[in-house]
Enzyme design. Structure first.
Site, PDB file in Angstrom:
ATOM      1  N   ALA A  12       0.791  -1.228   0.000  1.00  0.00           N
ATOM      2  CA  ALA A  12       0.000   0.000   0.000  1.00  0.00           C
ATOM      3  C   ALA A  12       0.823   1.277   0.000  1.00  0.00           C
ATOM      4  CB  ALA A  12      -0.928   0.005   1.223  1.00  0.00           C
ATOM      5  N   GLU A  37       0.423  -4.188   4.125  1.00  0.00           N
ATOM      6  CA  GLU A  37       1.836  -3.801   4.102  1.00  0.00           C
ATOM      7  C   GLU A  37       2.643  -4.863   4.861  1.00  0.00           C
ATOM      8  OE1 GLU A  37       4.343  -2.429   3.182  1.00  0.00           O
ATOM      9  OE2 GLU A  37       3.637  -0.882   1.814  1.00  0.00           O
ATOM     10  N   THR A 103       6.837  -7.485 -11.338  1.00  0.00           N
ATOM     11  CA  THR A 103       7.812  -7.830 -12.364  1.00  0.00           C
ATOM     12  C   THR A 103       9.041  -8.455 -11.709  1.00  0.00           C
ATOM     13  OG1 THR A 103       8.785  -5.605 -12.319  1.00  0.00           O
ATOM     14  CG2 THR A 103       7.002  -6.016 -13.899  1.00  0.00           C
ATOM     15  N   ASN A 127       2.752  -5.627 -17.924  1.00  0.00           N
ATOM     16  CA  ASN A 127       2.259  -4.259 -18.051  1.00  0.00           C
ATOM     17  C   ASN A 127       0.747  -4.314 -18.240  1.00  0.00           C
ATOM     18  OD1 ASN A 127       1.570  -1.594 -19.302  1.00  0.00           O
ATOM     19  ND2 ASN A 127       3.785  -1.303 -19.147  1.00  0.00           N
ATOM     20  N   MET A 128       0.031  -3.466 -17.516  1.00  0.00           N
ATOM     21  CA  MET A 128      -1.426  -3.520 -17.524  1.00  0.00           C
ATOM     22  C   MET A 128      -2.073  -2.498 -18.456  1.00  0.00           C
ATOM     23  SD  MET A 128      -2.505  -5.810 -15.270  1.00  0.00           S
ATOM     24  CE  MET A 128      -1.706  -6.866 -14.045  1.00  0.00           C
ATOM     25  N   HIS A 158      13.081   3.512 -17.311  1.00  0.00           N
ATOM     26  CA  HIS A 158      12.269   3.653 -16.101  1.00  0.00           C
ATOM     27  C   HIS A 158      13.002   4.542 -15.084  1.00  0.00           C
ATOM     28  CE1 HIS A 158      10.165   0.116 -17.733  1.00  0.00           C
ATOM     29  NE2 HIS A 158       9.145   0.534 -17.001  1.00  0.00           N
ATOM     30  N   LYS A 162      13.664   1.670  -9.884  1.00  0.00           N
ATOM     31  CA  LYS A 162      13.292   0.335 -10.367  1.00  0.00           C
ATOM     32  C   LYS A 162      14.439  -0.645 -10.116  1.00  0.00           C
ATOM     33  CE  LYS A 162      11.147  -2.048 -14.292  1.00  0.00           C
ATOM     34  NZ  LYS A 162      10.072  -2.589 -13.425  1.00  0.00           N
ATOM     35  N   GLY A 168       9.552  -5.911 -16.998  1.00  0.00           N
ATOM     36  CA  GLY A 168       8.585  -6.930 -17.384  1.00  0.00           C
ATOM     37  C   GLY A 168       7.972  -6.643 -18.741  1.00  0.00           C
ATOM     38  N   THR A 169       7.754  -5.365 -19.033  1.00  0.00           N
ATOM     39  CA  THR A 169       7.194  -4.995 -20.329  1.00  0.00           C
ATOM     40  C   THR A 169       8.167  -5.294 -21.456  1.00  0.00           C
ATOM     41  OG1 THR A 169       5.920  -3.242 -19.276  1.00  0.00           O
ATOM     42  CG2 THR A 169       6.199  -3.100 -21.660  1.00  0.00           C
TER      43      THR A 169
END
Length: 269
Positions: A12, A37, A103, A127-128, A158, A162, A168-169
């Site tokens: 969160a 968390e 990822t 990736n969403m 990025h 990261k 992941g994308t």
């Protein structure tokens, strides 16, 4: 009991976690019923709205995921691979849709999701966003149309926080290019060049990772041949695109048969 699905957000306090919380609370299609968390985090026991610096939302941050999942219909999880595996087992126990945006998962960790997917819906994607998933499909089609005279390079950027590379994308795009060419990515992947490397191997798919500042997400797929280049590009300027996609996946998964799905399924691509 309301028919609007209850959503739990894990991780969160993170950037994506807070964006997901805002997206769910702003939606009239879902309810925020829990936030999780790690044990020992300063936010444990606080109202999540107040912890984020705003008004109380009536949802207390907990370090007990099973208790939170028990009152939910979906879990949205952008955390770390080890935590995601733990959440997958608990989400399956609670029969929650588990949306995974985590990822950096290894092939072994992805395979370890299989037992949970026998009991609950898992939607996992590197990736969403709608745009990225369209880019994946375009990459597959272009790779299938071009022969190995066209070298393929995936370049991603990025923010400097990261922790995994390639993203992941980027790996999704590499898999799409490999699938288009009818090869396995593991056989043609080139993830690092330094020093005297020799000439580029014909048919390889190269990856390059840029890390800096507050870059949300930038991905190029370069097809380069003598005399011409084709570049497919997606630029994300706001994490909200990922959060909206994740919520769409959580809603889509309601009532679906247990199993593993991705955003291509969710978006009908």
């Amino acid at each position: 009991m309301t028919h609007i699905p209850g959503i739990v957000i894990t991780g969160a306090s993170g950037r994506m976690g807070q964006m997901l919380i805002k997206t769910v609370t702003d939606s009239d299609q879902a309810r925020l019923v829990g936030v999780v968390e790690r044990k020992g985090h300063d936010w444990i026991g606080q109202d999540i709205g107040e912890a984020m610096g705003g008004q109380a939302l009536g949802v207390t941050v907990t370090d007990d995921p099973l208790e939170a999942f028990a009152q939910a219909q979906a879990v949205i999880d952008f955390t770390a691979p080890e935590a995601t595996l733990e959440f997958a087992a608990l989400a399956a126990q609670a029969r929650c849709v588990h949306v995974i945006g985590t990822t950096g998962m290894s092939d072994e960790q992805i395979a370890a999701l299989e037992p949970a997917s026998r009991h609950a819906v898992i939607v996992r994607a590197g990736n969403m966003s709608l745009g990225v998933n369209l880019l994946v499909q375009l990459t597959k089609k272009v790779a299938a149309a071009l022969d190995e005279d066209f070298d393929i390079e995936v370049i991603e950027g990025h923010h400097h926080h990261k922790v995994d590379a390639p993203s992941g994308t980027a790996l999704m795009l590499g898999e799409a290019a490999a699938e288009g060419r009818g090869v396995k990515l593991e056989d043609v992947s080139d993830r690092g060049r330094d020093g005297i490397t020799g000439p580029r191997k014909r048919g390889d798919i190269g990856f390059h990772a840029i890390r800096g500042g507050d870059i949300v997400g930038e991905h190029d797929v370069l097809f380069a041949a003598p005399g011409e280049r084709i570049v497919l590009r997606h630029l994300a300027s706001d994490r909200a695109v990922f959060a909206r996609g994740a919520l769409k996946a959580a809603l889509w998964g309601q009532g679906k048969a247990p199993g593993q799905y991705d955003m291509v399924d969710v978006l009908g691509l």
